[in-house]
Design a protein around this motif. Structure first.
Motif, mmCIF file in Angstrom:
data_model
loop_
_atom_site.group_PDB
_atom_site.id
_atom_site.type_symbol
_atom_site.label_atom_id
_atom_site.label_comp_id
_atom_site.label_asym_id
_atom_site.label_seq_id
_atom_site.Cartn_x
_atom_site.Cartn_y
_atom_site.Cartn_z
ATOM 1 N N GLY A 19 -40.219 106.549 -37.169
ATOM 2 C CA GLY A 19 -40.108 105.564 -38.237
ATOM 3 C C GLY A 19 -38.761 104.856 -38.220
ATOM 4 O O GLY A 19 -37.959 105.017 -37.309
ATOM 5 N N VAL A 20 -38.543 104.075 -39.260
ATOM 6 C CA VAL A 20 -37.271 103.368 -39.407
ATOM 7 C C VAL A 20 -36.200 104.383 -39.829
ATOM 8 O O VAL A 20 -36.428 105.170 -40.740
ATOM 9 C CB VAL A 20 -37.397 102.267 -40.476
ATOM 10 N N ALA A 21 -35.061 104.369 -39.170
ATOM 11 C CA ALA A 21 -34.015 105.342 -39.497
ATOM 12 C C ALA A 21 -32.813 104.617 -40.087
ATOM 13 O O ALA A 21 -32.382 103.590 -39.571
ATOM 14 C CB ALA A 21 -33.602 106.126 -38.264
ATOM 15 N N THR A 22 -32.293 105.146 -41.181
ATOM 16 C CA THR A 22 -31.122 104.565 -41.823
ATOM 17 C C THR A 22 -30.125 105.676 -42.113
ATOM 18 O O THR A 22 -30.477 106.697 -42.689
ATOM 19 C CB THR A 22 -31.512 103.918 -43.164
ATOM 20 N N VAL A 23 -28.891 105.465 -41.719
ATOM 21 C CA VAL A 23 -27.831 106.429 -42.028
ATOM 22 C C VAL A 23 -26.726 105.652 -42.706
ATOM 23 O O VAL A 23 -26.233 104.670 -42.150
ATOM 24 C CB VAL A 23 -27.299 107.108 -40.750
ATOM 25 N N SER A 24 -26.343 106.051 -43.919
ATOM 26 C CA SER A 24 -25.258 105.333 -44.562
ATOM 27 C C SER A 24 -24.329 106.306 -45.249
ATOM 28 O O SER A 24 -24.742 107.351 -45.724
ATOM 29 C CB SER A 24 -25.809 104.322 -45.565
ATOM 30 N N ALA A 80 -37.707 105.052 -32.301
ATOM 31 C CA ALA A 80 -38.701 104.071 -31.896
ATOM 32 C C ALA A 80 -38.681 102.798 -32.737
ATOM 33 O O ALA A 80 -39.151 101.759 -32.307
ATOM 34 C CB ALA A 80 -40.091 104.705 -31.954
ATOM 35 N N LYS A 81 -38.153 102.886 -33.947
ATOM 36 C CA LYS A 81 -38.159 101.725 -34.837
ATOM 37 C C LYS A 81 -36.724 101.317 -35.122
ATOM 38 O O LYS A 81 -35.802 102.006 -34.721
ATOM 39 C CB LYS A 81 -38.884 102.107 -36.139
ATOM 40 N N PRO A 82 -36.533 100.220 -35.840
ATOM 41 C CA PRO A 82 -35.158 99.782 -36.082
ATOM 42 C C PRO A 82 -34.290 100.878 -36.693
ATOM 43 O O PRO A 82 -34.739 101.653 -37.530
ATOM 44 C CB PRO A 82 -35.330 98.616 -37.061
ATOM 45 N N PHE A 83 -33.050 100.893 -36.229
ATOM 46 C CA PHE A 83 -32.096 101.883 -36.693
ATOM 47 C C PHE A 83 -30.902 101.164 -37.288
ATOM 48 O O PHE A 83 -30.442 100.158 -36.768
ATOM 49 C CB PHE A 83 -31.647 102.756 -35.527
ATOM 50 N N ARG A 84 -30.421 101.693 -38.407
ATOM 51 C CA ARG A 84 -29.304 101.053 -39.072
ATOM 52 C C ARG A 84 -28.290 102.114 -39.468
ATOM 53 O O ARG A 84 -28.655 103.163 -39.997
ATOM 54 C CB ARG A 84 -29.801 100.347 -40.332
ATOM 55 N N PHE A 85 -27.032 101.844 -39.181
ATOM 56 C CA PHE A 85 -25.964 102.746 -39.600
ATOM 57 C C PHE A 85 -24.942 101.937 -40.373
ATOM 58 O O PHE A 85 -24.529 100.874 -39.935
ATOM 59 C CB PHE A 85 -25.314 103.405 -38.384
ATOM 60 N N GLU A 86 -24.546 102.430 -41.529
ATOM 61 C CA GLU A 86 -23.551 101.717 -42.344
ATOM 62 C C GLU A 86 -22.502 102.702 -42.803
ATOM 63 O O GLU A 86 -22.827 103.733 -43.379
ATOM 64 C CB GLU A 86 -24.194 101.142 -43.618
ATOM 65 N N VAL A 135 -29.769 98.361 -34.501
ATOM 66 C CA VAL A 135 -30.420 98.326 -33.193
ATOM 67 C C VAL A 135 -31.912 98.304 -33.435
ATOM 68 O O VAL A 135 -32.414 98.977 -34.325
ATOM 69 C CB VAL A 135 -30.067 99.582 -32.359
ATOM 70 N N GLU A 136 -32.613 97.524 -32.638
ATOM 71 C CA GLU A 136 -34.053 97.427 -32.821
ATOM 72 C C GLU A 136 -34.734 98.732 -32.400
ATOM 73 O O GLU A 136 -35.678 99.180 -33.030
ATOM 74 C CB GLU A 136 -34.579 96.254 -31.994
ATOM 75 N N ARG A 137 -34.178 99.322 -31.358
ATOM 76 C CA ARG A 137 -34.841 100.502 -30.819
ATOM 77 C C ARG A 137 -33.883 101.223 -29.884
ATOM 78 O O ARG A 137 -33.124 100.577 -29.166
ATOM 79 C CB ARG A 137 -36.046 100.005 -30.028
ATOM 80 N N ILE A 138 -33.885 102.518 -29.897
ATOM 81 C CA ILE A 138 -33.031 103.272 -28.980
ATOM 82 C C ILE A 138 -33.933 104.077 -28.053
ATOM 83 O O ILE A 138 -34.545 105.057 -28.456
ATOM 84 C CB ILE A 138 -32.091 104.221 -29.752
ATOM 85 N N ASN A 139 -34.023 103.633 -26.800
ATOM 86 C CA ASN A 139 -34.785 104.422 -25.829
ATOM 87 C C ASN A 139 -33.921 105.532 -25.259
ATOM 88 O O ASN A 139 -34.410 106.589 -24.899
ATOM 89 C CB ASN A 139 -35.253 103.525 -24.671
ATOM 90 N N ILE A 196 -29.137 93.673 -31.079
ATOM 91 C CA ILE A 196 -28.147 94.679 -31.450
ATOM 92 C C ILE A 196 -27.015 93.971 -32.167
ATOM 93 O O ILE A 196 -26.588 92.900 -31.754
ATOM 94 C CB ILE A 196 -27.600 95.384 -30.192
ATOM 95 N N GLN A 197 -26.531 94.603 -33.217
ATOM 96 C CA GLN A 197 -25.471 94.000 -34.005
ATOM 97 C C GLN A 197 -24.466 95.085 -34.356
ATOM 98 O O GLN A 197 -24.820 96.097 -34.943
ATOM 99 C CB GLN A 197 -26.071 93.463 -35.297
ATOM 100 N N ILE A 198 -23.224 94.896 -33.974
ATOM 101 C CA ILE A 198 -22.211 95.917 -34.254
ATOM 102 C C ILE A 198 -20.996 95.239 -34.863
ATOM 103 O O ILE A 198 -20.477 94.278 -34.305
ATOM 104 C CB ILE A 198 -21.779 96.643 -32.961
ATOM 105 N N THR A 199 -20.549 95.705 -36.012
ATOM 106 C CA THR A 199 -19.262 95.251 -36.521
ATOM 107 C C THR A 199 -18.461 96.495 -36.884
ATOM 108 O O THR A 199 -19.013 97.495 -37.332
ATOM 109 C CB THR A 199 -19.394 94.386 -37.789
ATOM 110 N N SER A 200 -17.159 96.424 -36.651
ATOM 111 C CA SER A 200 -16.338 97.587 -36.943
ATOM 112 C C SER A 200 -14.890 97.173 -37.108
ATOM 113 O O SER A 200 -14.444 96.204 -36.525
ATOM 114 C CB SER A 200 -16.470 98.610 -35.821
#
Lengths: 71, 476
Positions: B286-291, B304-310, B318-322, B341-345
């Motif tokens: 599923g969609v994974a979110t870590v904040s 397999a699904k979009p992943f978001r880390f904040e 990231v859309e998907r992590i193989n 893929i979108q990364i800001t830091s």
């Protein structure tokens, strides 16, 4: 105020300081937290005040009528 | 006449000596020593004053006039309060890890009494195939396993600290274990908060439930190991390590503190919130979110699904992590990623290999190394305010390059068709052989563009790690 009362009053501060130090040592050893033992300081101050009063009363000035009787 | 006290100068000498020691002997950890032994400073100070005052008294130097002889002046008391605050601050800082590591195994426990263990057990028959189970255990660990059954069964141990067996029995009665049905819920309650001092009791539970159950766990302190559940999982705790394996439903984890969160083989969405150290996600469908804020190592594999880390300073989509993404110690490495893929830091070194689709990176401080392996390339937009940017291209890559540094150098080892232009301390490298736009901007630092060499060939994908069963995870 007599000399002993004076001494006790002078010692009040340093003794309180030692007491605080001991309470913190007990706290840091993990036995009883300072947040629980702090009222001991208040009790200690009260006891010292009582002691001062008692010592001061030992040498109370003589009552005024004792000067009037000789004539 | 009153002489001034000898203590003030002595304190100065002691403080000077401590810092001198620290400067000459690096192993001498001054903060640790002060944090632990500072109360003795107060005791020593007080004792010196007592000796002094007794001395004055013997010599008849104590006089009733004025307040000066009072032993301690107001200024000195202010200093005492300052030392107390500073000292307990240092003590707390030094011993904080002790409380972090395990809130229920504080050292003073051994002083406060003995351990008494009580066996817990209970069962709720005919719970159905998919009951909703609420576990309310303030302190202690819970292991939950889904099996083919329609019964909820709990076994475990309650540990109570008390001075006598009678006290422990009383506490045990006050915190009676319950398993009750309330509406469509089954509630497992340890009632530890009813103990006279709830820190003195904890309960470790082993629970078997129907496979289709939905689990909700609440607690203040204690780990959750959950395995083989088809329903949703929700864990809410002040301090917990959470390990989930083989979960069919949605996973929601909300923690104020944790040493470890691991979710392996989840079919639903995964949502992790809060503060902690390590986070590990693997095989999530599923969609994974870590904040939140995580200070340890984070690993994300096969999502397999979009992943978001904040987090406060970084965000990642990231859309998907193989393959995998690892985030640790100011470094983000990723391989086999599907974009966008979108990364800001604010501050991170970024190393990506084998990614597809558009890529956007914006870091304030940190190096960027990009190694696209698949052709054709996609749009890339990478920017660092301070750091080195490195682009390693496969042979035959087609791109429209726009690289620019404001202060620094550009090195072109790729060759044609790119050309370096220099303007004072700034430099650009542009050119196109008819591919997508690749934009690299560096404010202060260098840019290097080159072709792959054999050493740059992507490492073979790491073999997947067999998921560990929570039951095999031995407790520290």
């Amino acid at each position: 105020m007599n000399n002993n009362a004076l001494l006790l009053r002078a010692l009040r501060g340093p003794l309180t300081l030692i007491l605080i130090g001991i309470l913190f040592v007990i706290d840091h050893n993990g036995a009883i937290a300072f947040t629980k033992t702090w009222p001991i300081i208040i009790i200690f101050l009260g006891v010292v005040r009582l002691g001062e009063r008692a010592l001061a009363a030992e040498q109370a000035p003589p009552p005024p009528y004792s000067q009037g009787g000789a004539q | 006449m009153r002489r001034s006290s000898v203590v003030g100068p002595l304190i100065l000498i002691v403080i000077g000596a401590i810092f001198l020691l620290r400067n000459f002997i690096p192993e001498f950890r001054v903060m640790d020593v002060l944090g632990t032994y500072w109360p003795w400073l107060l005791i020593g100070w007080g004792s010196l004053r007592v000796v002094e005052i007794l001395n004055w008294h013997r010599n008849g130097q104590l006089s009733p006039r004025g307040g000066r002889f009072q032993g301690m002046t107001g200024g000195e008391w202010a200093l005492v309060i300052f030392i107390c605050l500073l000292g307990s601050g240092m003590y707390a800082a030094r011993h904080a890890n002790l409380f972090d590591a395990n809130g229920i195994h504080l050292p003073n426990w051994d002083i406060l009494g003995e351990r008494f263990d009580f066996a817990l057990s209970g069962a709720q028959a005919a719970a159905g195939k998919a009951p909703r189970i609420v576990i309310d255990n303030a302190r202690g660990d819970a292991r939950i396993i889904g099996v083919d059954t329609e019964e909820v069964r709990v076994t475990g141990t309650k540990t109570i600290r008390a001075l006598t067996r009678d006290d422990a029995n009383k506490e045990d009665k006050a915190t009676a274990f319950e398993i009750v049905r309330s509406g469509d819920q089954i509630i497992i309650r340890t009632n530890l908060e009813r103990a006279s001092n709830s820190r003195q009791a904890h309960a470790d539970l082993e629970i078997t439930v129907p496979k289709g159950a939905t689990i909700e766990g609440r607690g203040k302190y204690g780990d959750y190991d959950i395995e083989n559940i088809d329903g949703a999982i929700e864990v809410n705790s002040d301090n917990a390590g959470v390990r989930l394996n083989n979960i069919g439903g949605e996973v929601r984890i909300d923690l104020r503190r944790s040493d470890m969160v691991r979710v392996v083989n989840a079919k639903g969405n995964v949502d992790i919130k809060g503060r902690g150290q390590d986070v590990e996600l693997e095989n999530v469908a599923g969609v994974a979110t870590v904040s939140g804020q995580y200070s340890g190592e984070m690993k994300f594999r096969n999502l397999a699904k979009p992943f978001r880390f904040e987090s406060q300073n970084s965000s990642l989509r990231v859309e998907r992590i193989n393959g995998e993404i690892e985030l640790a110690h100011g470094r983000l490495t990723g391989r086999r990623l599907i974009g966008p893929i979108q990364i800001t830091s604010k501050s991170k070194d970024i190393e990506l290999a084998d990614f597809t689709n558009t890529l956007e990176i914006d870091v304030e401080r940190g190096d960027i190394q990009l190694r696209p392996t698949r052709l054709p390339l996609s749009k890339i937009n990478a920017r660092t305010r301070s750091g080195k940017a490195e682009l390693i291209l496969p042979i035959g890559a087609k791109l429209d390059l726009k690289a620019a540094v404001k202060k620094g150098q550009i090195e072109n080892d790729f060759g044609e068709p790119f050309r370096v232009g220099e303007d004072g301390r700034a430099a650009t490298l542009t050119g196109s052989n008819g591919g997508p736009e690749v934009k690299i901007e560096v404010d202060r630092g260098d840019i290097e563009i080159r072709k792959w060499t054999n050493e740059d060939a992507p490492p073979p994908p790491a073999p997947p790690i067999a998921p560990r069963s929570p039951l095999e995870v031995t407790k520290q």
